[in-house]
Design an enzyme around this catalytic site. Structure first.
Site, short mmCIF file in Angstrom:
data_model
loop_
_atom_site.label_atom_id
_atom_site.label_comp_id
_atom_site.label_asym_id
_atom_site.label_seq_id
_atom_site.Cartn_x
_atom_site.Cartn_y
_atom_site.Cartn_z
N THR A 31 87.19 4.97 58.28
CA THR A 31 85.70 5.63 58.17
C THR A 31 85.34 6.37 59.36
O THR A 31 84.53 7.38 59.30
CB THR A 31 84.74 4.18 58.07
OG1 THR A 31 85.36 3.36 57.00
CG2 THR A 31 83.38 4.76 57.62
N GLU A 87 77.35 -4.45 54.11
CA GLU A 87 77.90 -3.20 54.57
C GLU A 87 78.23 -2.76 55.81
O GLU A 87 78.97 -1.95 56.35
CB GLU A 87 77.22 -1.92 53.71
CG GLU A 87 77.52 -1.90 52.05
CD GLU A 87 78.89 -1.61 51.76
OE1 GLU A 87 79.95 -1.95 52.21
OE2 GLU A 87 79.02 -0.76 50.73
#
Lengths: 310, 310
Positions: free
Chosen positions: A185, A132
């Site tokens: 993001t 991640e």
């Protein structure tokens, strides 16, 4: 067993009130992966179909997660082979339903299977989190945990990692609308306030408690009342055109609750029963067609199993 | 039935992570109350033993709660009598274990019983909350809810009031140390920051989720790991001499977790099993004797029932 084919499910993180701690696993949408042993040591990404993602192991979420796992596993018990990874993406990158997590979780799950399962699914979460970092810049478990464990997962804390798996009621269905826009993001993080009113935080943790209680007692109404986010959604929804209208139409048509999936742009709704979910999906589609942005729709039962051999 | 004698239990609000939303009910400490019908309409406090509290109905928490209930009940079905309330306080006022809530909850519960239970226990929470205004200046349910419903309660939200009752595991025991100092509610509120870091809030709602999950699954270890408060305890503990040492000794002797009961000054610990609870109680006593402030100790199973006819 030298080769394994996997289904790596999409996931919904946050679930409105549970920002950064809750997630659930979907059943009808996911990637496929093939992992095979190779005589050459190390990890190689040999094929990526369906997305424009880096083939270099160190730049690919599946590669990084696999490497972290490979290094730990081989330090415990040496083996003289490596692994090749093929990725067949069905989950669109940047959709907000755990595309990178599916790859990271699939990679570590597959290699673990080929090694005879030296680690539990829960233990695999730590390795998948390493992947991640490539996708979002931080180790977080709110998508990899439900992808690996299925059902609903709570990441209670990280020091040390404490993941709790919660069964979800049988008739719980998720509808996901993925608008084809990009929410970076960095932008999704930038709209958040680092400081929040204590008053709102109390509302939020009341709802987290209510949602967990609703899941354990199969109280759909309580689940619905608890699907409220007074902290993140009011800020992030501005990045998603048509969010309010789509949520409104989902609720008008019987959804228990609706919100932003992960960091967006996908909008999710939870529903009791397949029929209501279909009605809600139809209403959300109708609503979004007016917005004029192309989108995908998904309808899925909650997946109790998580990533699995296909 | 013209007269009823009640046991009105003490309660622990907040339970570390669940500030303003969680509470639990104790079994071995509580007030007694006698409620009786009288030919004169209205509510009268006729006796208070064990505490210096106002006898005027409108200034007494039990009186105010009873009045709110009486007015609503008589608006639904007229009756030509009133009620007298006798209060025998065992829970010290200002101890942080729900002294005012026990009175408020007892008053409405008792009158409801004498009227043949037109309201459910859950419905009574709203009326008991009215009494809390007298004691603390605001309508809150985190003590009256566990007092009325027993077990552990979650106040998910107030608009409208949404209280969830959760069974607590059989072997869960609470130890309470009440230092004989006064922590004014105003001071306990004043030390709080109206704004908190989002990061800490996430930790907190992860713990609330973990605690609820631990209660449903009877996972004592998870309950223990979740009994952590990164927001309120670090600020309020400064008002309680010896808090850190006492908590440390509780944990060293096997407590699952420990924290501040309500707004303090009482310090609570939760334990698995009576034996451990005794050991923890002894250690906390030893620890507090060094501080040099007089104190009471209580050890109690979690009370599944709440306020009851005695």
């Amino acid at each position: 067993m030298n080769e394994i084919k996997l289904f790596c499910p999409a996931t919904i993180a946050n679930l409105s009130c549970g920002f950064d701690v809750l997630g659930l696993c979907l059943e009808t949408i996911g990637d496929e992966m093939i992992i095979r042993k190779s005589s050459e040591k190390g990890i190689r990404i040999t094929k990526i179909i369906g997305a424009d993602l880096p083939m270099e192991t160190e730049k690919n979420v599946a590669g990084v997660a696999a490497l972290a796992f490979y290094q730990e596993a081989s330090s415990r018990e040496a083996f003289d082979y490596g692994f090749e990874i093929e990725i067949y993406k069905n989950i669109k990158t940047g959709s907000g339903i755990g595309s990178s997590s599916a790859s990271a979780a699939g990679a570590v799950f597959g290699i673990n299977e080929l090694l005879g399962c030296p680690f539990t699914r829960k233990e695999l979460v730590t390795f998948a989190m390493k992947g991640e970092v490539v996708a979002s810049g931080s180790e977080h478990a709110d998508n990899v945990a439900p992808c690996l464990l299925g059902g609903v997962t709570l990441v209670r804390g990280y020091n040390p990692l404490d993941v709790i798996r919660i069964d979800s009621p049988n008739e719980l269905f998720a509808v996901v609308l993925h608008p084809h826009i990009e929410v970076k993001t960095a932008d999704a993080r930038a709209v958040l306030n680092p400081m929040i009113p204590l008053k709102n935080a109390i509302t939020q943790w009341g709802n987290v408690g209510g949602l967990i209680a609703g899941l354990y007692t199969q109280d759909y109404e309580l689940i619905g009342r608890s699907l409220e986010d007074v902290i993140v959604e009011p800020l992030r929804k501005k990045l998603i055109p048509g969010f309010d209208e789509t949520k409104f139409d989902a609720m008008q048509n019987g959804a228990l609750g609706a919100g932003i999936s992960g960091a967006g742009p996908s909008i999710f709704a939870l529903c009791k029963g397949h029929k209501t979910a279909e009605k809600v999906a139809f209403a959300m589609s109708e609503s979004y067609q007016i917005i004029g942005i192309p989108f995908d729709m998904h309808l899925s039962k909650i997946n109790p199993e998580g990533v699995k051999i296909n």
